[in-house]
Scaffold this motif. Structure first.
Motif, PDB file in Angstrom:
ATOM      1  N   TYR A  45     -35.835  46.307  50.419  1.00 41.26           N
ATOM      2  CA  TYR A  45     -35.431  47.200  49.325  1.00 41.26           C
ATOM      3  C   TYR A  45     -34.325  46.582  48.479  1.00 41.26           C
ATOM      4  CZ  TYR A  45     -33.350  51.107  46.839  1.00 41.26           C
ATOM      5  OH  TYR A  45     -32.825  51.914  45.853  1.00 41.26           O
ATOM      6  N   ALA A  46     -33.271  46.061  49.133  1.00 44.94           N
ATOM      7  CA  ALA A  46     -32.136  45.495  48.400  1.00 44.94           C
ATOM      8  C   ALA A  46     -32.552  44.259  47.600  1.00 44.94           C
ATOM      9  CB  ALA A  46     -31.014  45.144  49.372  1.00 44.94           C
ATOM     10  N   THR A  47     -33.457  43.458  48.157  1.00 44.17           N
ATOM     11  CA  THR A  47     -33.934  42.271  47.444  1.00 44.17           C
ATOM     12  C   THR A  47     -34.699  42.665  46.189  1.00 44.17           C
ATOM     13  OG1 THR A  47     -34.082  41.021  49.517  1.00 44.17           O
ATOM     14  CG2 THR A  47     -35.322  40.172  47.624  1.00 44.17           C
ATOM     15  N   TRP A  48     -35.562  43.646  46.327  1.00 46.81           N
ATOM     16  CA  TRP A  48     -36.322  44.138  45.161  1.00 46.81           C
ATOM     17  C   TRP A  48     -35.391  44.665  44.084  1.00 46.81           C
ATOM     18  CZ3 TRP A  48     -37.047  49.768  44.531  1.00 46.81           C
ATOM     19  CH2 TRP A  48     -37.677  50.068  43.311  1.00 46.81           C
ATOM     20  N   ARG A  49     -34.416  45.475  44.481  1.00 48.26           N
ATOM     21  CA  ARG A  49     -33.517  46.073  43.513  1.00 48.26           C
ATOM     22  C   ARG A  49     -32.588  45.023  42.886  1.00 48.26           C
ATOM     23  NH1 ARG A  49     -33.407  48.789  40.563  1.00 48.26           N
ATOM     24  NH2 ARG A  49     -31.554  50.095  40.723  1.00 48.26           N
ATOM     25  N   ALA A  50     -32.132  44.070  43.686  1.00 49.44           N
ATOM     26  CA  ALA A  50     -31.206  43.068  43.163  1.00 49.44           C
ATOM     27  C   ALA A  50     -31.885  42.156  42.151  1.00 49.44           C
ATOM     28  CB  ALA A  50     -30.638  42.242  44.315  1.00 49.44           C
ATOM     29  N   PHE A  51     -33.131  41.801  42.393  1.00 48.33           N
ATOM     30  CA  PHE A  51     -33.827  40.885  41.491  1.00 48.33           C
ATOM     31  C   PHE A  51     -34.456  41.605  40.298  1.00 48.33           C
ATOM     32  CE2 PHE A  51     -33.541  37.966  45.038  1.00 48.33           C
ATOM     33  CZ  PHE A  51     -33.462  36.725  44.420  1.00 48.33           C
ATOM     34  N   SER A  52     -34.591  42.910  40.383  1.00 46.18           N
ATOM     35  CA  SER A  52     -35.227  43.640  39.276  1.00 46.18           C
ATOM     36  C   SER A  52     -34.375  43.612  38.019  1.00 46.18           C
ATOM     37  CB  SER A  52     -35.499  45.091  39.689  1.00 46.18           C
ATOM     38  OG  SER A  52     -34.279  45.801  39.868  1.00 46.18           O
ATOM     39  N   PRO A 100     -20.229  41.582  49.210  1.00 49.50           N
ATOM     40  CA  PRO A 100     -20.499  42.601  50.226  1.00 49.50           C
ATOM     41  C   PRO A 100     -21.532  42.148  51.249  1.00 49.50           C
ATOM     42  CG  PRO A 100     -21.447  43.232  48.109  1.00 49.50           C
ATOM     43  CD  PRO A 100     -20.564  42.048  47.856  1.00 49.50           C
ATOM     44  N   LEU A 101     -22.508  41.328  50.801  1.00 48.82           N
ATOM     45  CA  LEU A 101     -23.512  40.831  51.736  1.00 48.82           C
ATOM     46  C   LEU A 101     -22.867  39.870  52.734  1.00 48.82           C
ATOM     47  CD1 LEU A 101     -26.461  40.613  52.615  1.00 48.82           C
ATOM     48  CD2 LEU A 101     -26.739  38.754  50.975  1.00 48.82           C
ATOM     49  N   GLY A 102     -21.995  38.982  52.254  1.00 54.42           N
ATOM     50  CA  GLY A 102     -21.314  38.053  53.150  1.00 54.42           C
ATOM     51  C   GLY A 102     -20.434  38.784  54.151  1.00 54.42           C
ATOM     52  N   PHE A 103     -19.803  39.865  53.710  1.00 53.55           N
ATOM     53  CA  PHE A 103     -18.963  40.659  54.602  1.00 53.55           C
ATOM     54  C   PHE A 103     -19.789  41.280  55.713  1.00 53.55           C
ATOM     55  CE2 PHE A 103     -16.905  44.899  55.404  1.00 53.55           C
ATOM     56  CZ  PHE A 103     -15.871  44.410  56.183  1.00 53.55           C
ATOM     57  N   ARG A 104     -20.937  41.829  55.365  1.00 55.86           N
ATOM     58  CA  ARG A 104     -21.783  42.471  56.372  1.00 55.86           C
ATOM     59  C   ARG A 104     -22.460  41.446  57.281  1.00 55.86           C
ATOM     60  NH1 ARG A 104     -22.842  48.018  55.811  1.00 55.86           N
ATOM     61  NH2 ARG A 104     -21.908  48.897  53.936  1.00 55.86           N
ATOM     62  N   MET A 105     -22.906  40.347  56.721  1.00 54.91           N
ATOM     63  CA  MET A 105     -23.614  39.348  57.521  1.00 54.91           C
ATOM     64  C   MET A 105     -22.697  38.681  58.548  1.00 54.91           C
ATOM     65  SD  MET A 105     -26.818  39.266  56.822  1.00 54.91           S
ATOM     66  CE  MET A 105     -27.303  37.691  57.523  1.00 54.91           C
ATOM     67  N   ILE A 147     -15.609  32.686  58.576  1.00 54.43           N
ATOM     68  CA  ILE A 147     -14.959  33.032  57.305  1.00 54.43           C
ATOM     69  C   ILE A 147     -15.026  34.534  57.047  1.00 54.43           C
ATOM     70  CG2 ILE A 147     -15.471  30.767  56.322  1.00 54.43           C
ATOM     71  CD1 ILE A 147     -17.729  32.026  54.732  1.00 54.43           C
ATOM     72  N   HIS A 148     -15.339  35.292  58.103  1.00 52.89           N
ATOM     73  CA  HIS A 148     -15.466  36.747  57.956  1.00 52.89           C
ATOM     74  C   HIS A 148     -14.214  37.385  57.361  1.00 52.89           C
ATOM     75  CE1 HIS A 148     -16.558  40.873  58.690  1.00 52.89           C
ATOM     76  NE2 HIS A 148     -15.537  41.042  59.517  1.00 52.89           N
ATOM     77  N   ARG A 149     -13.045  36.915  57.795  1.00 51.68           N
ATOM     78  CA  ARG A 149     -11.811  37.533  57.293  1.00 51.68           C
ATOM     79  C   ARG A 149     -11.699  37.385  55.779  1.00 51.68           C
ATOM     80  NH1 ARG A 149      -5.769  36.527  59.577  1.00 51.68           N
ATOM     81  NH2 ARG A 149      -6.715  37.676  61.296  1.00 51.68           N
ATOM     82  N   TRP A 150     -12.106  36.259  55.225  1.00 50.30           N
ATOM     83  CA  TRP A 150     -12.018  36.060  53.777  1.00 50.30           C
ATOM     84  C   TRP A 150     -12.985  36.975  53.049  1.00 50.30           C
ATOM     85  CZ3 TRP A 150      -7.735  33.717  52.836  1.00 50.30           C
ATOM     86  CH2 TRP A 150      -7.225  32.809  53.770  1.00 50.30           C
ATOM     87  N   PHE A 151     -14.145  37.219  53.643  1.00 47.00           N
ATOM     88  CA  PHE A 151     -15.069  38.188  53.054  1.00 47.00           C
ATOM     89  C   PHE A 151     -14.488  39.604  53.130  1.00 47.00           C
ATOM     90  CE2 PHE A 151     -18.691  35.092  53.545  1.00 47.00           C
ATOM     91  CZ  PHE A 151     -19.044  35.088  52.212  1.00 47.00           C
ATOM     92  N   TRP A 152     -13.648  39.847  54.153  1.00 52.44           N
ATOM     93  CA  TRP A 152     -13.024  41.165  54.249  1.00 52.44           C
ATOM     94  C   TRP A 152     -12.106  41.405  53.053  1.00 52.44           C
ATOM     95  CZ3 TRP A 152      -7.883  42.800  54.665  1.00 52.44           C
ATOM     96  CH2 TRP A 152      -7.709  44.167  54.938  1.00 52.44           C
ATOM     97  N   TYR A 153     -11.360  40.405  52.638  1.00 52.23           N
ATOM     98  CA  TYR A 153     -10.505  40.548  51.454  1.00 52.23           C
ATOM     99  C   TYR A 153     -11.359  40.883  50.228  1.00 52.23           C
ATOM    100  CZ  TYR A 153      -6.763  38.364  54.189  1.00 52.23           C
ATOM    101  OH  TYR A 153      -5.814  38.090  55.145  1.00 52.23           O
ATOM    102  N   ALA A 154     -12.489  40.194  50.088  1.00 50.62           N
ATOM    103  CA  ALA A 154     -13.383  40.475  48.964  1.00 50.62           C
ATOM    104  C   ALA A 154     -13.955  41.883  49.066  1.00 50.62           C
ATOM    105  CB  ALA A 154     -14.513  39.446  48.921  1.00 50.62           C
TER     106      ALA A 154
END
Length: 267
Positions: A45-52, A100-105, A147-154
């Motif tokens: 779903y997110a891929t479809w919406r992001a590329f649309s 946000p994707l990097g933070f979750r991943m 590098i999760h902590r740096w994604f947390w700042y973002a």
């Protein structure tokens, strides 16, 4: 010449030598299977919406998948922070979703979830994994999890931007203040869950209370650490809830933009 490498993982010398994959009698496979299905559905779903690159703004609501919208391809009214990346010619969502994707991943809970569901490493507690070698997160690509902590700042910045979008949602389609619709409630729920998920992060807990020798000398940080620790106990639940809220908020705005539904206005 025979290999002299010492086995690791379930075949290691310190592990019980049990030939059966598991001695568990419960439906241990149900949890990783559910995770696999739900994550796969969200990714599709997110891929479809992001590329649309379309139907992400229904004044005054902006989809969280496209916020902030920073390119000249953004529809009128969606660029509340300007368009500094005018050279970007792909979907505006692809410019900012990496954060946000990097933070979750790289999230500690999500690592556990998709390691089990997609890599079967291991698929469940007390269930042998099919991999014969274990290197942990010490080599590419998994070393990048550090590098999760740096994604947390973002992620904190993104949460602030989504809060700003929420404030702007208390307007009507002509951007007149003092109005509220169902979309505002949808965005409010999403923002609350996003903040709770972000603040319940293990990195947030460590930033607040880590490396302190004496909590008594840092009463404010101790109080914050205590509060975040309580949230941290529900981190997995908040990870799931905020995942659903992002998708539902985007879907609601998509349906508004395409004219499938109309926004319910309270005042």
């Amino acid at each position: 010449m025979a290999s002299t490498e010492t086995p690791t993982g379930v075949n290691g010398p310190t592990r019980a030598q049990i030939d059966a994959r598991t001695l568990r009698r419960d439906r241990w496979w149900l949890s990783p299977l559910t995770t696999f299905v739900v994550f796969t559905a969200f990714v599709i779903y997110a891929t479809w919406r992001a590329f649309s690159g379309a139907h992400y703004y229904a004044s005054p609501y902006l989809s969280p998948l496209y916020s902030p919208c920073l390119t000249n391809l953004c529809v009128e009214g969606a660029s509340d922070f300007g368009q500094p990346f005018s050279w970007w010619q792909l979907s505006p969502a692809l410019l900012i979703l990496i954060f946000p994707l990097g933070f979750r991943m790289t999230c500690y809970y999500y690592r556990k979830a998709y390691y089990r569901a997609f890599w079967l490493s291991p698929p469940a507690c007390s269930v042998a994994e099919p991999h014969k070698k274990y290197t942990g997160e010490t080599r590419l690509p998994l070393i990048l999890q550090n590098i999760h902590r740096w994604f947390w700042y973002a992620a904190m910045v993104i949460a602030c931007v989504l809060t700003f979008d929420l404030v702007l949602s208390f307007r009507n389609a002509e951007h007149e203040w003092g109005h509220m619709g169902l979309g505002s409630v949808v965005l409010l729920i999403n923002v609350v869950l996003i903040w709770l998920y972000t603040l319940s992060c293990h990195s947030c807990r460590h930033i607040l209370g880590g490396r302190l020798r004496h909590f008594s000398k840092h009463p404010v940080r101790y109080k914050l650490w205590t509060w975040v620790s309580k949230l941290n106990a529900r981190h997995s639940l908040l990870a799931w809830a905020s995942l659903f809220s992002v998708a539902l908020a985007d879907l609601y705005i998509y349906l508004l933009s395409t004219g499938v539904i109309t926004d319910v206005r309270f005042f």
